[in-house]
Design a protein around this motif. Sequence first.
Motif, PDB file in Angstrom:
ATOM      1  N   LEU A  59       0.824  -1.209   0.000  1.00 46.68           N
ATOM      2  CA  LEU A  59       0.000   0.000   0.000  1.00 46.68           C
ATOM      3  C   LEU A  59       0.857   1.258   0.000  1.00 46.68           C
ATOM      4  O   LEU A  59       0.529   2.248  -0.658  1.00 46.68           O
ATOM      5  N   GLN A  60       1.955   1.226   0.720  1.00 48.71           N
ATOM      6  CA  GLN A  60       2.865   2.373   0.700  1.00 48.71           C
ATOM      7  C   GLN A  60       3.475   2.556  -0.691  1.00 48.71           C
ATOM      8  O   GLN A  60       3.661   3.689  -1.155  1.00 48.71           O
ATOM      9  N   LYS A  61       3.772   1.448  -1.367  1.00 45.48           N
ATOM     10  CA  LYS A  61       4.311   1.534  -2.718  1.00 45.48           C
ATOM     11  C   LYS A  61       3.270   2.107  -3.683  1.00 45.48           C
ATOM     12  O   LYS A  61       3.601   2.937  -4.540  1.00 45.48           O
ATOM     13  N   ILE A  62       2.036   1.678  -3.551  1.00 46.43           N
ATOM     14  CA  ILE A  62       0.971   2.182  -4.419  1.00 46.43           C
ATOM     15  C   ILE A  62       0.820   3.692  -4.247  1.00 46.43           C
ATOM     16  O   ILE A  62       0.703   4.440  -5.220  1.00 46.43           O
ATOM     17  N   VAL A 105      -1.100   6.915  -6.464  1.00 46.90           N
ATOM     18  CA  VAL A 105      -2.510   6.567  -6.272  1.00 46.90           C
ATOM     19  C   VAL A 105      -2.911   6.922  -4.841  1.00 46.90           C
ATOM     20  O   VAL A 105      -2.246   6.529  -3.876  1.00 46.90           O
ATOM     21  N   THR A 106      -3.991   7.662  -4.703  1.00 45.76           N
ATOM     22  CA  THR A 106      -4.546   8.001  -3.389  1.00 45.76           C
ATOM     23  C   THR A 106      -5.319   6.795  -2.858  1.00 45.76           C
ATOM     24  O   THR A 106      -5.988   6.096  -3.612  1.00 45.76           O
ATOM     25  N   LEU A 107      -5.241   6.567  -1.540  1.00 44.96           N
ATOM     26  CA  LEU A 107      -5.868   5.391  -0.944  1.00 44.96           C
ATOM     27  C   LEU A 107      -6.888   5.777   0.113  1.00 44.96           C
ATOM     28  O   LEU A 107      -6.642   6.655   0.944  1.00 44.96           O
ATOM     29  N   LEU A 158      -0.236   3.515   9.184  1.00 43.73           N
ATOM     30  CA  LEU A 158      -0.172   3.672   7.737  1.00 43.73           C
ATOM     31  C   LEU A 158      -0.806   4.965   7.237  1.00 43.73           C
ATOM     32  O   LEU A 158      -0.312   5.582   6.289  1.00 43.73           O
ATOM     33  N   CYS A 159      -1.898   5.381   7.870  1.00 46.37           N
ATOM     34  CA  CYS A 159      -2.718   6.454   7.312  1.00 46.37           C
ATOM     35  C   CYS A 159      -2.206   7.847   7.712  1.00 46.37           C
ATOM     36  O   CYS A 159      -1.706   8.055   8.816  1.00 46.37           O
ATOM     37  N   ASP A 160      -2.382   8.792   6.808  1.00 45.88           N
ATOM     38  CA  ASP A 160      -2.063  10.191   7.078  1.00 45.88           C
ATOM     39  C   ASP A 160      -3.143  10.835   7.930  1.00 45.88           C
ATOM     40  O   ASP A 160      -2.856  11.626   8.831  1.00 45.88           O
ATOM     41  N   ARG A 161      -4.388  10.515   7.613  1.00 45.00           N
ATOM     42  CA  ARG A 161      -5.529  11.001   8.391  1.00 45.00           C
ATOM     43  C   ARG A 161      -6.533   9.871   8.554  1.00 45.00           C
ATOM     44  O   ARG A 161      -6.603   8.964   7.728  1.00 45.00           O
ATOM     45  N   VAL A 162      -7.322   9.974   9.626  1.00 43.96           N
ATOM     46  CA  VAL A 162      -8.288   8.935   9.956  1.00 43.96           C
ATOM     47  C   VAL A 162      -9.608   9.587  10.333  1.00 43.96           C
ATOM     48  O   VAL A 162      -9.631  10.615  11.031  1.00 43.96           O
TER      49      VAL A 162
END
Length: 258
Positions: A198-201, A206-208, A221-225
């Motif tokens: 997911l970090q590679k994507i 690509v936004t996740l 993993l997430c920038d915001r939650v």
Amino acid sequence: MSDTETLLNVSGVSRYFGGLAALQDVSLHIRAGEIYGLIGPNGAGKTTLFNVLTGLYRTDTGSISLRGKRISGLRPNQVAALGMARTFQNIRLFANMTAIENVMVGRHLRTRAGIIGAILRDRDTRAEETAIQQRARELLEYVGIMKQAYMPAKHLAYGDQRRLEIARALATDPMLLALDEPAAGMNPSETARLQDLLQKIRADGVTLLLIEHDVKLVMGLCDRVAVLDYGRIIAEGVPAEVKRDPRVIEAYLGASVP
């Protein structure tokens, strides 16, 4: 598109099933280039929100836009064509088709050949089919399962089936990839490999958007939650802020989260 530009905007979205409000006035925005997490207790409305975003359900109120274009009310194939792909909580692969065939199905969203071309098998159609197969091979290599390219999907290990579903979604060339519990059922080693993928994507542009019950994975993993509870957003922010929010602790996280 700059990394600070809003890619997905959700404004005042509600969805009702009879007298039950599954979503109530949900508003959020996702910036281009970030990994955005969505958590909450079972029944909070997370998958309903995914289904609304991707066109499986219609909104009862509110609006959704992707890169400034309204997508609420569009069909799932139209949403995908505009740049939002998704995976599902319960894996939805074509079980008897090979891994590469599953990815090729996703790629056909971006093809030009119609029914006539498929029947006549003209030079342009054959060239396009070759390109589709090559792209499918690249994506299988990208997610780490190229060795299983010609294995029926039903024979892949569980973690590899999850990776295959991600590869198929990536075949549509999404701007935004929405993942519904991608780590569900994975062991710690598989989860770690998923986090790396997911970090590679994201690094590749690509936004996740991520629904996940593995709170440790989300927070790392997430920038915001954002946190959903009874169909409402009760908290949103960077992980460190969210996990300290008393409303979140009461509704979901508890004392077990570091």
